[in-house]
Design a protein around this motif. Structure first.
Motif, PDB file in Angstrom:
ATOM      1  N   LEU A 111      -3.944 -22.648  -4.584  1.00 24.41           N
ATOM      2  CA  LEU A 111      -5.123 -23.017  -3.794  1.00 24.41           C
ATOM      3  C   LEU A 111      -6.325 -22.165  -4.199  1.00 24.41           C
ATOM      4  O   LEU A 111      -6.154 -21.095  -4.808  1.00 24.41           O
ATOM      5  N   PRO A 112      -7.525 -22.583  -3.851  1.00 25.38           N
ATOM      6  CA  PRO A 112      -8.690 -21.730  -4.097  1.00 25.38           C
ATOM      7  C   PRO A 112      -8.529 -20.393  -3.370  1.00 25.38           C
ATOM      8  O   PRO A 112      -8.097 -20.361  -2.211  1.00 25.38           O
ATOM      9  N   VAL A 113      -8.851 -19.309  -4.069  1.00 22.64           N
ATOM     10  CA  VAL A 113      -8.754 -17.966  -3.488  1.00 22.64           C
ATOM     11  C   VAL A 113     -10.162 -17.389  -3.368  1.00 22.64           C
ATOM     12  O   VAL A 113     -10.874 -17.277  -4.372  1.00 22.64           O
ATOM     13  N   GLN A 114     -10.550 -17.056  -2.149  1.00 17.55           N
ATOM     14  CA  GLN A 114     -11.863 -16.453  -1.908  1.00 17.55           C
ATOM     15  C   GLN A 114     -11.686 -14.957  -1.682  1.00 17.55           C
ATOM     16  O   GLN A 114     -10.818 -14.542  -0.899  1.00 17.55           O
ATOM     17  N   LEU A 115     -12.498 -14.160  -2.368  1.00 19.53           N
ATOM     18  CA  LEU A 115     -12.362 -12.710  -2.307  1.00 19.53           C
ATOM     19  C   LEU A 115     -13.315 -12.097  -1.292  1.00 19.53           C
ATOM     20  O   LEU A 115     -14.518 -12.357  -1.310  1.00 19.53           O
ATOM     21  N   ILE A 116     -12.742 -11.278  -0.413  1.00 17.97           N
ATOM     22  CA  ILE A 116     -13.502 -10.536   0.595  1.00 17.97           C
ATOM     23  C   ILE A 116     -13.813  -9.161   0.003  1.00 17.97           C
ATOM     24  O   ILE A 116     -12.913  -8.484  -0.503  1.00 17.97           O
ATOM     25  N   GLY A 117     -15.034  -8.736   0.070  1.00 17.76           N
ATOM     26  CA  GLY A 117     -15.421  -7.473  -0.538  1.00 17.76           C
ATOM     27  C   GLY A 117     -14.997  -6.247   0.258  1.00 17.76           C
ATOM     28  O   GLY A 117     -14.599  -6.329   1.423  1.00 17.76           O
ATOM     29  N   LEU A 118     -15.089  -5.100  -0.411  1.00 19.05           N
ATOM     30  CA  LEU A 118     -14.936  -3.795   0.239  1.00 19.05           C
ATOM     31  C   LEU A 118     -16.276  -3.081   0.171  1.00 19.05           C
ATOM     32  O   LEU A 118     -17.036  -3.262  -0.784  1.00 19.05           O
ATOM     33  N   ASP A 119     -16.557  -2.257   1.174  1.00 25.40           N
ATOM     34  CA  ASP A 119     -17.767  -1.453   1.084  1.00 25.40           C
ATOM     35  C   ASP A 119     -17.465  -0.146   0.351  1.00 25.40           C
ATOM     36  O   ASP A 119     -16.332   0.091  -0.086  1.00 25.40           O
ATOM     37  N   ALA A 120     -18.447   0.706   0.213  1.00 26.56           N
ATOM     38  CA  ALA A 120     -18.294   1.938  -0.563  1.00 26.56           C
ATOM     39  C   ALA A 120     -17.277   2.889   0.043  1.00 26.56           C
ATOM     40  O   ALA A 120     -16.747   3.769  -0.652  1.00 26.56           O
ATOM     41  N   ASP A 121     -16.976   2.733   1.335  1.00 32.24           N
ATOM     42  CA  ASP A 121     -15.982   3.587   1.990  1.00 32.24           C
ATOM     43  C   ASP A 121     -14.579   2.996   1.926  1.00 32.24           C
ATOM     44  O   ASP A 121     -13.634   3.595   2.444  1.00 32.24           O
ATOM     45  N   GLY A 122     -14.435   1.809   1.340  1.00 31.28           N
ATOM     46  CA  GLY A 122     -13.123   1.181   1.234  1.00 31.28           C
ATOM     47  C   GLY A 122     -12.774   0.282   2.391  1.00 31.28           C
ATOM     48  O   GLY A 122     -11.613  -0.140   2.520  1.00 31.28           O
ATOM     49  N   LEU A 123     -13.749  -0.041   3.226  1.00 37.95           N
ATOM     50  CA  LEU A 123     -13.512  -0.902   4.378  1.00 37.95           C
ATOM     51  C   LEU A 123     -13.765  -2.359   4.023  1.00 37.95           C
ATOM     52  O   LEU A 123     -14.723  -2.693   3.318  1.00 37.95           O
ATOM     53  N   ILE A 124     -12.883  -3.230   4.520  1.00 38.32           N
ATOM     54  CA  ILE A 124     -13.059  -4.660   4.321  1.00 38.32           C
ATOM     55  C   ILE A 124     -14.363  -5.106   4.976  1.00 38.32           C
ATOM     56  O   ILE A 124     -14.672  -4.722   6.108  1.00 38.32           O
ATOM     57  N   LYS A 125     -15.130  -5.918   4.260  1.00 36.14           N
ATOM     58  CA  LYS A 125     -16.410  -6.420   4.782  1.00 36.14           C
ATOM     59  C   LYS A 125     -16.130  -7.580   5.741  1.00 36.14           C
ATOM     60  O   LYS A 125     -15.914  -8.720   5.313  1.00 36.14           O
ATOM     61  N   VAL A 126     -16.139  -7.270   7.012  1.00 36.21           N
ATOM     62  CA  VAL A 126     -15.831  -8.277   8.030  1.00 36.21           C
ATOM     63  C   VAL A 126     -16.859  -9.403   8.011  1.00 36.21           C
ATOM     64  O   VAL A 126     -16.530 -10.565   8.282  1.00 36.21           O
ATOM     65  N   ASP A 127     -18.083  -9.080   7.663  1.00 38.39           N
ATOM     66  CA  ASP A 127     -19.117 -10.120   7.590  1.00 38.39           C
ATOM     67  C   ASP A 127     -18.774 -11.176   6.536  1.00 38.39           C
ATOM     68  O   ASP A 127     -19.125 -12.352   6.687  1.00 38.39           O
ATOM     69  N   ASP A 128     -18.083 -10.753   5.473  1.00 36.04           N
ATOM     70  CA  ASP A 128     -17.638 -11.716   4.457  1.00 36.04           C
ATOM     71  C   ASP A 128     -16.652 -12.714   5.060  1.00 36.04           C
ATOM     72  O   ASP A 128     -16.704 -13.910   4.780  1.00 36.04           O
ATOM     73  N   ILE A 129     -15.745 -12.195   5.887  1.00 37.22           N
ATOM     74  CA  ILE A 129     -14.760 -13.073   6.528  1.00 37.22           C
ATOM     75  C   ILE A 129     -15.469 -14.048   7.457  1.00 37.22           C
ATOM     76  O   ILE A 129     -15.169 -15.251   7.464  1.00 37.22           O
ATOM     77  N   ALA A 130     -16.399 -13.532   8.243  1.00 40.52           N
ATOM     78  CA  ALA A 130     -17.137 -14.396   9.178  1.00 40.52           C
ATOM     79  C   ALA A 130     -17.852 -15.512   8.433  1.00 40.52           C
ATOM     80  O   ALA A 130     -17.836 -16.679   8.857  1.00 40.52           O
ATOM     81  N   ARG A 131     -18.464 -15.169   7.313  1.00 42.95           N
ATOM     82  CA  ARG A 131     -19.187 -16.177   6.531  1.00 42.95           C
ATOM     83  C   ARG A 131     -18.233 -17.220   5.960  1.00 42.95           C
ATOM     84  O   ARG A 131     -18.506 -18.424   6.010  1.00 42.95           O
ATOM     85  N   MET A 132     -17.081 -16.765   5.449  1.00 42.18           N
ATOM     86  CA  MET A 132     -16.103 -17.695   4.883  1.00 42.18           C
ATOM     87  C   MET A 132     -15.557 -18.654   5.937  1.00 42.18           C
ATOM     88  O   MET A 132     -15.411 -19.854   5.696  1.00 42.18           O
ATOM     89  N   LEU A 133     -15.253 -18.129   7.116  1.00 38.21           N
ATOM     90  CA  LEU A 133     -14.718 -18.980   8.176  1.00 38.21           C
ATOM     91  C   LEU A 133     -15.771 -19.969   8.668  1.00 38.21           C
ATOM     92  O   LEU A 133     -15.457 -21.130   8.964  1.00 38.21           O
ATOM     93  N   GLU A 134     -17.011 -19.510   8.751  1.00 31.85           N
ATOM     94  CA  GLU A 134     -18.085 -20.404   9.186  1.00 31.85           C
ATOM     95  C   GLU A 134     -18.259 -21.558   8.200  1.00 31.85           C
ATOM     96  O   GLU A 134     -18.395 -22.729   8.597  1.00 31.85           O
ATOM     97  N   GLN A 135     -18.234 -21.225   6.912  1.00 35.60           N
ATOM     98  CA  GLN A 135     -18.362 -22.265   5.893  1.00 35.60           C
ATOM     99  C   GLN A 135     -17.172 -23.213   5.917  1.00 35.60           C
ATOM    100  O   GLN A 135     -17.332 -24.432   5.741  1.00 35.60           O
ATOM    101  N   ALA A 136     -15.978 -22.669   6.135  1.00 31.30           N
ATOM    102  CA  ALA A 136     -14.782 -23.514   6.213  1.00 31.30           C
ATOM    103  C   ALA A 136     -14.869 -24.464   7.400  1.00 31.30           C
ATOM    104  O   ALA A 136     -14.515 -25.646   7.289  1.00 31.30           O
TER     105      ALA A 136
END
Length: 384
Positions: A111-136
């Motif tokens: 399936l298509p795989v969408q990559l969620i970024g990490l910030d400089a501290d190594g934390l998952i970018k939650v805003d990326d997830i929110a954007r992906m779910l909104e688009q889905a």
């Protein structure tokens, strides 16, 4: 006199706990198949039932939510590949800092795989997830989001509350890789949002070759290996009762042996000591919450391959990242995702402590580290 070996690679695999070894050996003495209804089979079934309860307790799960697998990697693959089929999802979202087992399982779905970024501290970018779910949601897609709770390389604890709030309140699905979290931080699978969660045995002093997939009731159809109905039909194949027993014993005993405060103090001790030896030391994820048993760092210019060799010759075992990378010493995809410069990622080392670690181990490590840095400086004409 030969220097005793110092093992500081608990994130790769923790030493076997005595309780786990005893349970494993005792179970090996038993004969039969756990699915048999006679007394020999029932004796093995009782061991598995007890282990299931002990693993469930450590993971904050209900007993019937625990499905034993051949490893955490198998559990991850069942969750992602099996979950993609059972949930009929259209795409997979994974963070760029996931363990290779998660990334490869996502690819294996086709399936298509969408990559969620990490910030400089190594934390998952939650805003990326929110954007992906909104688009889905806008196009009627359904997604399976796969994230780790604790990063295996940096020890950074991810913002699970925010991630769960996003995915749990949506029509999408959430899988969590908790292999590095179990026993080191509180898990509460039964009452939290994840649909699926993977854990392993050898990270908490149990045997290798055994893991578990935690499954909510609505995820019962998430399967990978068909068979004769074992594990309530959720994972085929005769259960490895001895390995299961060893896993259960480790889950029960680990909290008695692992003292997070003491282990955290050892990490703080070596980080302070390393900074005295190498003031230019860079600790990755230092600004984020870390699980406390691991330090991932670099001395600019000191290649990880050179440092590891020097430490190994001194009888000190550390790593340069995930141990599941065929033993290679190479740049970390986790650090790359954090935006760390390639030259610095080549210098990254990981030191991880655990239930058997002592102050003597930390002191031996600092002595070895000091020698390695000293030789590096002398070779390159750098003043101490």
């Amino acid at each position: 006199m030969e220097r005793p070996a110092t093992y500081l690679d608990h994130n790769a695999s923790a030493p076997l706990l005595a309780e786990s070894r005893l349970a494993l050996v005792d179970a090996l003495a038993l004969t039969g198949n756990p699915s048999s209804v006679h007394q020999h089979g029932r004796a093995l079934r009782a061991l598995i039932d007890r282990a299931r309860s002990d693993v469930a307790k450590l993971a904050g799960a209900e007993r019937d939510q625990v499905v034993f697998t051949g490893s955490a990697t198998e559990a991850i693959t069942q969750a992602i590949v099996g979950g993609a089929r059972a949930f009929n999802v259209d795409a997979i979202a994974v963070s760029e800092g996931e363990h290779g087992a998660v990334l490869k399982a996502a690819e294996a779905t086709g399936l298509p795989v969408q990559l969620i970024g990490l910030d400089a501290d190594g934390l998952i970018k939650v805003d990326d997830i929110a954007r992906m779910l909104e688009q889905a949601d806008m196009v009627g897609m359904r997604m399976l989001v796969a994230v780790h709770q604790v990063n295996n390389e940096t020890g950074v604890v991810q913002p699970m509350g925010r991630i769960e709030a996003l995915v749990g309140a949506s029509p999408h699905y959430l899988f969590v890789d908790a292999a590095q979290a179990i026993g080191k931080t509180t898990l509460d699978f039964a009452s939290r949002a994840p649909d699926l969660m993977a854990v392993g045995s050898h990270k908490i002093g149990g045997p290798t070759g055994i893991g578990a997939l935690l499954m909510k009731g609505h995820a019962d159809q998430v399967r990978l290996i068909p068979g004769g109905g074992q594990e309530s039909g959720r994972r085929g194949g005769t259960e490895a009762a001895a390995l299961v027993a060893g896993f259960g014993a480790a889950a029960k005993a680990f909290p008695e042996h692992y003292r997070a405060a003491d282990v955290g103090e050892l990490v703080r001790f070596i980080e302070a000591g390393m900074r005295e030896i190498a003031p230019d030391l860079v600790v990755f994820g230092a600004a984020a919450e870390r699980v406390g048993n691991v330090s991932n760092f670099a001395v600019p210019g000191l290649k990880a391959s050179v440092a590891m060799m020097g430490l190994d010759l001194a009888g000190i075992s550390v790593s340069s990242g995930s141990a599941c990378s065929s033993g290679k010493v190479g740049p970390s995809h986790v650090l790359k995702a954090m935006g760390v410069a390639p030259a610095l990622t080549e210098c990254a080392l990981r030191v991880s402590f655990g239930w058997s670690s002592t102050k003597q181990d930390a002191e031996a490590y600092l002595n070895g580290f000091g020698d390695v840095v000293g030789r590096h400086r002398a070779r390159h004409g750098v003043a101490a």
